[in-house]
Design a protein around this motif. Structure first.
Motif, PDB file in Angstrom:
ATOM      1  N   HIS A  21     -50.798  -4.444   6.442  1.00  0.00           N
ATOM      2  CA  HIS A  21     -52.193  -4.066   6.443  1.00  0.00           C
ATOM      3  C   HIS A  21     -51.781  -4.996   5.280  1.00  0.00           C
ATOM      4  O   HIS A  21     -52.334  -4.246   3.319  1.00  0.00           O
ATOM      5  CB  HIS A  21     -52.292  -2.686   6.582  1.00  0.00           C
ATOM      6  CG  HIS A  21     -52.390  -1.733   6.964  1.00  0.00           C
ATOM      7  ND1 HIS A  21     -52.384  -1.667   8.079  1.00  0.00           N
ATOM      8  CD2 HIS A  21     -51.529  -0.356   7.589  1.00  0.00           C
ATOM      9  CE1 HIS A  21     -52.315  -1.297   9.053  1.00  0.00           C
ATOM     10  NE2 HIS A  21     -51.508  -0.419   8.719  1.00  0.00           N
ATOM     11  N   ARG A  22     -50.868  -6.090   4.857  1.00  0.00           N
ATOM     12  CA  ARG A  22     -50.766  -6.717   3.799  1.00  0.00           C
ATOM     13  C   ARG A  22     -51.366  -7.987   3.943  1.00  0.00           C
ATOM     14  O   ARG A  22     -50.466  -9.193   4.977  1.00  0.00           O
ATOM     15  CB  ARG A  22     -48.994  -6.857   2.922  1.00  0.00           C
ATOM     16  CG  ARG A  22     -49.279  -5.365   2.797  1.00  0.00           C
ATOM     17  CD  ARG A  22     -48.190  -5.742   1.983  1.00  0.00           C
ATOM     18  NE  ARG A  22     -46.404  -6.052   2.638  1.00  0.00           N
ATOM     19  CZ  ARG A  22     -45.516  -4.724   2.783  1.00  0.00           C
ATOM     20  NH1 ARG A  22     -46.094  -3.485   3.033  1.00  0.00           N
ATOM     21  NH2 ARG A  22     -44.740  -5.296   3.902  1.00  0.00           N
ATOM     22  N   ASP A  24     -52.273 -10.454   2.279  1.00  0.00           N
ATOM     23  CA  ASP A  24     -52.866 -11.655   1.611  1.00  0.00           C
ATOM     24  C   ASP A  24     -52.028 -12.918   1.273  1.00  0.00           C
ATOM     25  O   ASP A  24     -52.551 -14.102   0.966  1.00  0.00           O
ATOM     26  CB  ASP A  24     -52.963 -11.427   0.055  1.00  0.00           C
ATOM     27  CG  ASP A  24     -53.514 -10.005  -0.615  1.00  0.00           C
ATOM     28  OD1 ASP A  24     -54.419  -9.369   0.207  1.00  0.00           O
ATOM     29  OD2 ASP A  24     -52.677  -9.506  -1.770  1.00  0.00           O
ATOM     30  N   ARG A  49     -59.230 -11.392   5.732  1.00  0.00           N
ATOM     31  CA  ARG A  49     -58.087 -10.340   4.990  1.00  0.00           C
ATOM     32  C   ARG A  49     -58.461  -9.147   4.567  1.00  0.00           C
ATOM     33  O   ARG A  49     -57.704  -8.288   4.912  1.00  0.00           O
ATOM     34  CB  ARG A  49     -58.192 -11.711   4.341  1.00  0.00           C
ATOM     35  CG  ARG A  49     -56.995 -11.078   3.052  1.00  0.00           C
ATOM     36  CD  ARG A  49     -56.337 -12.597   2.355  1.00  0.00           C
ATOM     37  NE  ARG A  49     -56.275 -13.830   3.119  1.00  0.00           N
ATOM     38  CZ  ARG A  49     -56.913 -15.177   3.186  1.00  0.00           C
ATOM     39  NH1 ARG A  49     -58.216 -15.276   2.841  1.00  0.00           N
ATOM     40  NH2 ARG A  49     -55.936 -15.696   3.708  1.00  0.00           N
ATOM     41  N   ASN A  53     -56.417  -5.505   5.255  1.00  0.00           N
ATOM     42  CA  ASN A  53     -55.773  -5.113   4.199  1.00  0.00           C
ATOM     43  C   ASN A  53     -56.211  -3.255   3.454  1.00  0.00           C
ATOM     44  O   ASN A  53     -55.623  -2.431   3.555  1.00  0.00           O
ATOM     45  CB  ASN A  53     -56.497  -5.789   2.926  1.00  0.00           C
ATOM     46  CG  ASN A  53     -55.665  -6.948   2.789  1.00  0.00           C
ATOM     47  OD1 ASN A  53     -54.241  -6.969   3.280  1.00  0.00           O
ATOM     48  ND2 ASN A  53     -55.725  -7.681   2.031  1.00  0.00           N
ATOM     49  N   ARG A  54     -57.482  -3.418   4.579  1.00  0.00           N
ATOM     50  CA  ARG A  54     -58.256  -2.079   4.000  1.00  0.00           C
ATOM     51  C   ARG A  54     -59.035  -1.616   5.310  1.00  0.00           C
ATOM     52  O   ARG A  54     -59.466  -0.563   5.179  1.00  0.00           O
ATOM     53  CB  ARG A  54     -59.364  -2.530   2.883  1.00  0.00           C
ATOM     54  CG  ARG A  54     -58.942  -2.618   1.437  1.00  0.00           C
ATOM     55  CD  ARG A  54     -59.344  -2.851   0.549  1.00  0.00           C
ATOM     56  NE  ARG A  54     -60.460  -3.613   0.090  1.00  0.00           N
ATOM     57  CZ  ARG A  54     -59.931  -4.600  -0.084  1.00  0.00           C
ATOM     58  NH1 ARG A  54     -58.902  -5.113  -0.085  1.00  0.00           N
ATOM     59  NH2 ARG A  54     -61.644  -5.419   0.157  1.00  0.00           N
TER      60      ARG A  54
END
Length: 127
Positions: A21-22, A24, A49, A53-54
């Motif tokens: 969940h990263r 970037d 992205r 991530n979220r």
């Protein structure tokens, strides 16, 4: 020409981000789109992205297996399995994933960027 190894690394960055969940550092092209079983689920590199991530749809993913990669022209294909966090009566949902990444070998940016992802998913139950 961008080396196959660099294009595979771009696809691997995406696959790793499914579980970490990263996202970037995932090299999405700005206009990158994603289609999952015929439905558009990614509308831009930034959208993908943010989702990785979220997004709740990705937060349930616990782990992914090491992918098997093949390269054919501008397409990098990855086959792997993923497993979810929730369990019911000791069983978890898993999925066999077959993703096709459009990562042109002659990208004008001079680096490996994901322009499109097409995902095929076959769920299964596991202990």
């Amino acid at each position: 020409m961008i080396a196959d190894a660099d294009r595979i690394a771009a696809a691997q960055a995406y696959i790793s981000a499914l579980a970490t969940h990263r996202a970037d550092d995932v090299p999405f092209a700005p206009g990158c789109t994603r289609v999952e079983v015929g439905l558009k689920t990614g509308f831009s590199g930034n959208h993908l992205r943010r989702s990785l991530n979220r997004g709740l749809q990705y937060r349930v993913i616990r782990e992914v297996t090491a992918p098997e990669f093949t390269v054919d022209g501008d397409t990098v294909r990855a086959r792997f399995e993923l497993f979810t966090k929730p369990s019911l009566a000791g069983r978890r949902v898993g999925a066999r994933i077959d993703e096709m990444f459009l990562i042109p070998a002659d990208d004008p940016s001079g680096r490996a960027q994901i322009h499109h992802i097409k995902a095929s998913i076959r769920p299964f139950l596991t202990r």
